[in-house]
Design an enzyme around this catalytic site. Sequence first.
Site, PDB file in Angstrom:
ATOM      1  N   GLU A 107       0.834  -1.208   0.000  1.00 44.46           N
ATOM      2  CA  GLU A 107       0.000   0.000   0.000  1.00 44.46           C
ATOM      3  C   GLU A 107       0.866   1.254   0.000  1.00 44.46           C
ATOM      4  OE1 GLU A 107      -2.898  -0.792  -0.757  1.00 44.46           O
ATOM      5  OE2 GLU A 107      -2.755  -2.876  -0.123  1.00 44.46           O
ATOM      6  N   GLU A 118      -1.285  -2.425 -10.144  1.00 49.32           N
ATOM      7  CA  GLU A 118      -1.260  -3.596  -9.252  1.00 49.32           C
ATOM      8  C   GLU A 118      -0.107  -4.553  -9.560  1.00 49.32           C
ATOM      9  OE1 GLU A 118      -2.602  -3.516  -6.616  1.00 49.32           O
ATOM     10  OE2 GLU A 118      -4.298  -2.144  -6.829  1.00 49.32           O
TER      11      GLU A 118
HETATM   12  N1  TRP Z   1      -6.130  -1.423  -4.482  1.00 48.37           N
HETATM   13  C1  TRP Z   1      -6.134  -2.344  -3.378  1.00 48.37           C
HETATM   14  C2  TRP Z   1      -4.772  -2.987  -3.351  1.00 48.37           C
HETATM   15  O1  TRP Z   1      -4.449  -3.832  -4.088  1.00 48.37           O
HETATM   16  C3  TRP Z   1      -7.139  -3.424  -3.432  1.00 48.37           C
HETATM   17  C4  TRP Z   1      -8.572  -3.120  -3.576  1.00 48.37           C
HETATM   18  C5  TRP Z   1      -9.261  -2.967  -4.710  1.00 48.37           C
HETATM   19  C6  TRP Z   1      -9.543  -3.137  -2.577  1.00 48.37           C
HETATM   20  N2  TRP Z   1     -10.594  -2.904  -4.476  1.00 48.37           N
HETATM   21  C7  TRP Z   1     -10.792  -3.017  -3.179  1.00 48.37           C
HETATM   22  C8  TRP Z   1      -9.453  -3.252  -1.206  1.00 48.37           C
HETATM   23  C9  TRP Z   1     -11.971  -3.065  -2.455  1.00 48.37           C
HETATM   24  C10 TRP Z   1     -10.629  -3.280  -0.491  1.00 48.37           C
HETATM   25  C11 TRP Z   1     -11.867  -3.207  -1.099  1.00 48.37           C
HETATM   26  O2  TRP Z   1      -3.923  -2.616  -2.646  1.00 48.37           O
HETATM   27 ZN    ZN Z   2      -2.584  -2.890  -4.811  1.00 49.02          ZN
END
Ligand code: TRP
Ligand code: ZN
Length: 896
Positions: free
Chosen positions: A302, A324
Amino acid sequence: MADTATPTVIRRADYAPPAFLIDTVALEFDLVPERTVVRNTMRVRRNPDAAHAAHFELMGEQLEFVSASIDGTPHSAVRTHEHGLSVDNVPDAFELTLVSLCNPTENTTLSGLYVSSDNFFTQCEAEGFRRITYFLDRPDVMATYTVTLRADKAAYPVLLSNGNLLDEGDLPDGRHFARWEDPFRKPSYLFALVAGKLVKLEERVRSGSGKEKLLQVWVEPHDLDKTRHAMDSLINSIRWDEQRFGLELDLDRFMIVAVGDFNMGAMENKGLNIFNTKYVLANPETATDTDFANIEAVVGHEYFHNWTGNRVTCRDWFQLSLKEGLTVFRDQEFSADMAGGATDEAARATKRIEDVRVLRQMQFAEDAGPMAHPVRPESYVEINNFYTMTVYEKGSEVVRMYQTLFGRDGFRRGMDLYFKRHDGQAVTCDDFRHALADANGRDLAQFERWYSQAGTPRVTVSTHYDAAQHRYRVTLSQGYGDAAPTARETQKGPLLIPFAIGLIGANGADLPLRLEGETGASGTTRVLEFTQTEQTFTFVDIAEKPLPSLLRNFSAPVIVEYDYSAEELAFLLAHDSDPFNRWEAGQRLATRELLSLAARAATGASLQLDDSVVNAFAQVLTDETLSPSFRELALMLPSETYLAEQMPESNPAAVHTARQFVRRRLAEALKNDWLAIYERHQTPGDYEATPDAGGHRALKNLALAYLAELADPADAVRLAGAQYDAANNMTDRAAALSALLTAATAGDGRRAQEALEDFYRRFEKEPLVIDKWFALQATQRGSAQRPVIDIVRALMSHPAFNLKNPNRARSLIFSFCAANPAQFHAEDGSGYAFWADQVIALDALNPQVAARLARSLELWRRFTPALREKMRGALEKVAAQVKSRDVREIVEKALG
Ligand code: TRP
Ligand code: ZN
């Protein structure tokens, strides 16, 4: 939740820039659990790069519209509809204020604004912001945000949002406010707020350029004693990104908040990361070594998004892997560097092996089924269904290949150019590839296929040694085998595959490598650039027939087919200088044996395991020059799920029989070694969360698990019972409980039952530990007299079970449906009936979580006919009843 008969398919090819841009957003929240008022004032202008639009269209879901005004004057040319709001008669540039209501208490989807343990949280990625206010909720609309939060001060003493705190103070009627400003432009999916009774661990550090930064980890008061590891992980992440990529924290303050109700792992909201408690809270009594490692990885992930995702974001959701895949690669490298620095190859290999295991078990399976899609998908119905193993893990492998091709320095040059070109922009996977290509003076047009082609590539290898000429020819050919139909459509031509290879002599040492045409030998591992459908590479000056070590360090996400003999694999397992391939040789050997045993088990034939296989593993086990963590990985057999997928027809029962047979054989043949290892690798004294101590615990607990497989498990019960009672950490306590549960299938289960009851009482107030308690029971062995489905069904009525909490639902339901294949795929179809009930129940509460569970039947066509028919029946039942777009996309593709 739309429930139209034909779901809308969103296509990458249809991308068009937004008709309007939003430059600034001022949000005001009056936070009340059942009825929160949101006032949203936006500075809007027409996008000079888009076609003229008659209306200003904003997305909105589950909102109650209150009022609209333009430039301070009430505006009535506004129409709400199923997907949001249409505003007519807008000028070219204007200030629009919208007021709306939402109900956080009733929001069980955990997307948008919701209440968890009486506190407020948000989750906006991918399309949750439209559940908070009407907006152009798409990542290529970037704005600066000012956020004012107002709430009852006693109930919500802490008020947080993105960026810097501008002001705070008291209001009449026991209320108070806080105003936050985020100086960086961001897409709406990175917005966040948190309000409630929380406490913090706080630390001040200096960043590379000498600026002071305030770091905070916010949790509920009783969890403050579990925040140290997350803080240390954050500090290490900040240092690492400065050193490895020259990237500094850009805000004065960086906050992590933990929440118990959360759909995924964590979320990278600008300056205000929100985490599932599972990836924040840890102390030795409650968290295992794996938990500690996962926290480090997710905190890193993160944090690293702050540059790869936030400063440079995605133009549209088809580009999801841009952030990602790249950020997973970065967190994997971070964890490897933390474990072994840049040079301790054995320690780095442990992390690499774990990552490749996940990729092969989960992503290869995804690629083989109806959800197969490229790293950059072409279409979707529900974007939440595309936060997948392919986008994340295969995406990370694609990024890793740039580094394999250009080296660490070349990769860094590419990253530097990427930020130089695109800081502050919303861009595409092509932009990333072009930066890497241009920084290294290369044309990477062919490499684009890694983004557009689905399916797992297969590389077939044949070799020929010319003893007279001292030449060794390696011929590689590539294709996809019999790929799933959805994958086949995308496959257009050969890939650029960086194929790392070494050649090993009879004494076990690497041979110096010289390719035909080169002036001299250099190095002992060569990365071949394999670009044709078939290509031959000729090594010269090879004085003896070598044994090839193929795809070293797993240099590309492919399946390698080569006819090794069992002796050759045993030799590689004993000698390969590439630690990854040493492990790989053991896995190949085990997989081959297990698959032939499973084929026999399927026909009811008797089973036998050759002594040479046992000896090959015994050698690794007792080789004290090898690290304990490597030995643990080498002795861990491929999972039942992975093995079943390798069969012409998946037969979970036969795989289980075969794998259990081998486990018991290894337990019996090596009993004294296991006992000796169990004693030798104890870690007395205070718990240390280091990779070294963790390696000893892992190997010792593997020994205990094997001992529990013995026909007479008395030793295991004695050792595990004592370990359970004396443990000063969760790794050892959970491993002991697990061993007792295994031993209970052969012996009597009283000791296991006692330990289970003790475990519950001891940790009743620790939800994350109670999750483990449910998961251990859902994944236990079971027997004909005591099928696990009965235990799981009974646990569904346990007072601590709660379907609305995703961690709890996963700990019981997902553990059973996805991590206990032999029991889940019971011949009578009882597992599938249970699955259908739970998908339907979850569909009404939380479609994202329901859709994840729905995926556990997607490979149904690959199973034996009897199971296949029962699975189809369960899928049809679900298809007839579910409403969410999320679950329907999954089951319709599965039945397709
Ligand atoms: N962007 C987040 C990560 O990979 C993951 C994520 C995407 C997420 N959609 C979500 C987390 C919905 C919680 C709920 O780090
Ligand atoms: Zn991510």
